[in-house]
Design a protein around this motif. Structure first.
Motif, PDB file in Angstrom:
ATOM      1  N   THR A 100       0.844  -1.194   0.000  1.00 25.30           N
ATOM      2  CA  THR A 100       0.000   0.000   0.000  1.00 25.30           C
ATOM      3  C   THR A 100       0.878   1.242   0.000  1.00 25.30           C
ATOM      4  O   THR A 100       1.835   1.334   0.780  1.00 25.30           O
ATOM      5  CB  THR A 100      -0.917   0.019   1.242  1.00 25.30           C
ATOM      6  N   ASP A 101       0.578   2.196  -0.884  1.00 23.42           N
ATOM      7  CA  ASP A 101       1.394   3.407  -0.965  1.00 23.42           C
ATOM      8  C   ASP A 101       0.986   4.416   0.107  1.00 23.42           C
ATOM      9  O   ASP A 101       0.094   4.158   0.927  1.00 23.42           O
ATOM     10  CB  ASP A 101       1.318   4.022  -2.366  1.00 23.42           C
ATOM     11  N   ASP A 102       1.634   5.575   0.107  1.00 25.84           N
ATOM     12  CA  ASP A 102       1.401   6.591   1.143  1.00 25.84           C
ATOM     13  C   ASP A 102      -0.011   7.163   1.098  1.00 25.84           C
ATOM     14  O   ASP A 102      -0.489   7.736   2.082  1.00 25.84           O
ATOM     15  CB  ASP A 102       2.417   7.730   1.000  1.00 25.84           C
ATOM     16  N   ASP A 103      -0.676   7.022  -0.045  1.00 26.59           N
ATOM     17  CA  ASP A 103      -2.046   7.526  -0.174  1.00 26.59           C
ATOM     18  C   ASP A 103      -3.088   6.478   0.173  1.00 26.59           C
ATOM     19  O   ASP A 103      -4.292   6.704   0.015  1.00 26.59           O
ATOM     20  CB  ASP A 103      -2.288   8.026  -1.603  1.00 26.59           C
ATOM     21  N   GLY A 104      -2.611   5.316   0.627  1.00 27.79           N
ATOM     22  CA  GLY A 104      -3.539   4.262   1.012  1.00 27.79           C
ATOM     23  C   GLY A 104      -4.044   3.415  -0.132  1.00 27.79           C
ATOM     24  O   GLY A 104      -4.985   2.630   0.030  1.00 27.79           O
ATOM     25  N   VAL A 105      -3.418   3.538  -1.319  1.00 27.58           N
ATOM     26  CA  VAL A 105      -3.833   2.762  -2.486  1.00 27.58           C
ATOM     27  C   VAL A 105      -3.028   1.466  -2.540  1.00 27.58           C
ATOM     28  O   VAL A 105      -1.798   1.484  -2.454  1.00 27.58           O
ATOM     29  CB  VAL A 105      -3.624   3.560  -3.787  1.00 27.58           C
ATOM     30  N   ALA A 106      -3.723   0.343  -2.666  1.00 28.38           N
ATOM     31  CA  ALA A 106      -3.066  -0.965  -2.698  1.00 28.38           C
ATOM     32  C   ALA A 106      -2.560  -1.278  -4.100  1.00 28.38           C
ATOM     33  O   ALA A 106      -3.204  -0.949  -5.101  1.00 28.38           O
ATOM     34  CB  ALA A 106      -4.032  -2.049  -2.234  1.00 28.38           C
ATOM     35  N   HIS A 107      -1.389  -1.919  -4.179  1.00 25.46           N
ATOM     36  CA  HIS A 107      -0.772  -2.272  -5.454  1.00 25.46           C
ATOM     37  C   HIS A 107      -0.223  -3.691  -5.385  1.00 25.46           C
ATOM     38  O   HIS A 107      -0.116  -4.288  -4.325  1.00 25.46           O
ATOM     39  CB  HIS A 107       0.384  -1.318  -5.781  1.00 25.46           C
ATOM     40  N   GLY A 108       0.172  -4.202  -6.550  1.00 23.62           N
ATOM     41  CA  GLY A 108       0.843  -5.495  -6.615  1.00 23.62           C
ATOM     42  C   GLY A 108      -0.027  -6.582  -7.212  1.00 23.62           C
ATOM     43  O   GLY A 108      -1.253  -6.483  -7.251  1.00 23.62           O
ATOM     44  N   LEU A 109       0.631  -7.652  -7.682  1.00 26.36           N
ATOM     45  CA  LEU A 109      -0.106  -8.758  -8.281  1.00 26.36           C
ATOM     46  C   LEU A 109      -1.044  -9.418  -7.282  1.00 26.36           C
ATOM     47  O   LEU A 109      -2.104  -9.921  -7.646  1.00 26.36           O
ATOM     48  CB  LEU A 109       0.879  -9.796  -8.825  1.00 26.36           C
ATOM     49  N   GLY A 110      -0.653  -9.425  -6.009  1.00 30.78           N
ATOM     50  CA  GLY A 110      -1.516 -10.011  -4.997  1.00 30.78           C
ATOM     51  C   GLY A 110      -2.836  -9.273  -4.887  1.00 30.78           C
ATOM     52  O   GLY A 110      -3.896  -9.878  -4.687  1.00 30.78           O
ATOM     53  N   VAL A 111      -2.787  -7.954  -5.036  1.00 33.91           N
ATOM     54  CA  VAL A 111      -4.002  -7.144  -4.990  1.00 33.91           C
ATOM     55  C   VAL A 111      -4.834  -7.383  -6.244  1.00 33.91           C
ATOM     56  O   VAL A 111      -6.050  -7.584  -6.186  1.00 33.91           O
ATOM     57  CB  VAL A 111      -3.649  -5.649  -4.859  1.00 33.91           C
ATOM     58  N   THR A 112      -4.159  -7.374  -7.403  1.00 38.73           N
ATOM     59  CA  THR A 112      -4.859  -7.563  -8.673  1.00 38.73           C
ATOM     60  C   THR A 112      -5.609  -8.887  -8.711  1.00 38.73           C
ATOM     61  O   THR A 112      -6.747  -8.965  -9.175  1.00 38.73           O
ATOM     62  CB  THR A 112      -3.859  -7.505  -9.839  1.00 38.73           C
ATOM     63  N   HIS A 113      -4.958  -9.949  -8.218  1.00 40.82           N
ATOM     64  CA  HIS A 113      -5.561 -11.285  -8.267  1.00 40.82           C
ATOM     65  C   HIS A 113      -6.215 -11.686  -6.945  1.00 40.82           C
ATOM     66  O   HIS A 113      -6.578 -12.846  -6.759  1.00 40.82           O
ATOM     67  CB  HIS A 113      -4.493 -12.311  -8.649  1.00 40.82           C
ATOM     68  N   ARG A 114      -6.337 -10.720  -6.029  1.00 47.81           N
ATOM     69  CA  ARG A 114      -7.009 -10.941  -4.747  1.00 47.81           C
ATOM     70  C   ARG A 114      -6.393 -12.102  -3.973  1.00 47.81           C
ATOM     71  O   ARG A 114      -7.078 -13.014  -3.502  1.00 47.81           O
ATOM     72  CB  ARG A 114      -8.508 -11.179  -4.970  1.00 47.81           C
ATOM     73  N   ARG A 115      -5.085 -12.058  -3.863  1.00 49.15           N
ATOM     74  CA  ARG A 115      -4.353 -13.083  -3.124  1.00 49.15           C
ATOM     75  C   ARG A 115      -3.656 -12.437  -1.932  1.00 49.15           C
ATOM     76  O   ARG A 115      -2.783 -11.592  -2.102  1.00 49.15           O
ATOM     77  CB  ARG A 115      -3.323 -13.766  -4.025  1.00 49.15           C
TER      78      ARG A 115
END
Length: 271
Positions: A172-187
């Motif tokens: 999660t970045d400083d603005d609270g936005v989640a990133h990464g393949l785990g987020v994209t594929h809900r893992r």
């Protein structure tokens, strides 16, 4: 797609380094150009974002004058004419005959299985490093786990390799936005560390599982059936079959032509 479609989407067909022979849009028939959309949420385990630069660099490194040096993927690279970076997350691959440079339609455009390397890690290394001299010390990827700083020592001298959580797989970045393949594929990764052990004999692996020294392992069908009928099997051992739809068949993608990689390079063992 063909040359006319690629031109309508922005490809400039001009005689030069990219199009020394076939520089007219009509030279490229349908199926000789394939376009690929890349994920915009993959990060190498050093935090650098995966982009089209990595794809373009990896493929361009293995074609042309380097074809015989980087021979492991010749079944694909022999036919790759060049790669065009459309934007940060899109590339077009142009296919042609290696000898004549004549644009050639290919049927395997959706079946190219090649690992992509991080350009920012390897681009300043000698051209021979990835092909011949690499020792795995700079292991880097985009998956849920990564090597530790002791990877080189473990691979060379130990019977196990330690993998730790890749923080860039789900972050999660400083603005609270989640990133990464785990987020994209809900893992959601629940494991912080894996110790991968190597066994020379399946019987040794089986004993390690039964005594609790190993938490998870893949046993042979005979061992599975024996354990399933064994009343003395420890209660904490859970047997699970994970047969995939292709367990009783093989998926083979053939790229057959007279001068196969086996005849191009005597060091290759495949036909």
């Amino acid at each position: 797609m063909d040359g006319q479609m690629a031109a309508s989407l922005g490809t400039e067909f001009v005689k030069g380094p990219e199009f020394p022979v076939a520089y007219n849009v009509t030279d490229w028939p349908m199926g000789s150009i394939w376009e690929y959309n890349l994920t915009d949420d993959a990060y190498w385990n050093d935090g650098v974002q995966f982009t089209a630069d990595d794809v373009e660099w990896t493929l361009e490194l293995q074609i042309g004058s380097n074809l015989m040096t980087y021979w492991v993927h010749q079944q694909y690279t022999r036919w790759i004419d060049h790669v065009e970076k459309v934007n940060d997350f899109k590339v077009r691959i142009f296919f042609s005959d290696y000898d004549t440079k004549k644009p050639t339609p290919v049927a395997f455009g959706n079946s190219i299985f090649m690992p992509i390397f991080p350009k920012h890690v390897f681009e300043k290394m000698p051209w021979s490093y990835l092909a011949q001299d690499g020792i795995g010390y700079h292991a880097i990827g985009t998956g849920p786990f990564q090597f530790t700083a002791k990877a080189r020592e473990e691979i060379a001298y130990n019977a196990s390799v330690t993998l730790i959580r890749n923080r860039w797989y789900n972050w999660t970045d400083d603005d609270g936005v989640a990133h990464g393949l785990g987020v994209t594929h809900r893992r959601d990764l629940q494991v912080d560390k894996l110790i991968v052990k190597f066994f020379s004999e399946e019987s040794t692996l089986a004993l390690s599982i039964r005594t609790g020294d190993t938490d998870m392992g893949e046993i042979l069908p005979g061992t599975y059936m024996s354990w399933k009928a064994d009343p003395s099997l420890p209660k904490n051992i859970i047997l699970q079959t994970t047969l995939s739809p292709t367990s009783y068949s093989k998926e083979v993608v053939l790229n057959a032509y007279p001068e196969s990689p086996g005849t191009l390079n005597a060091l290759r063992l495949d036909p």
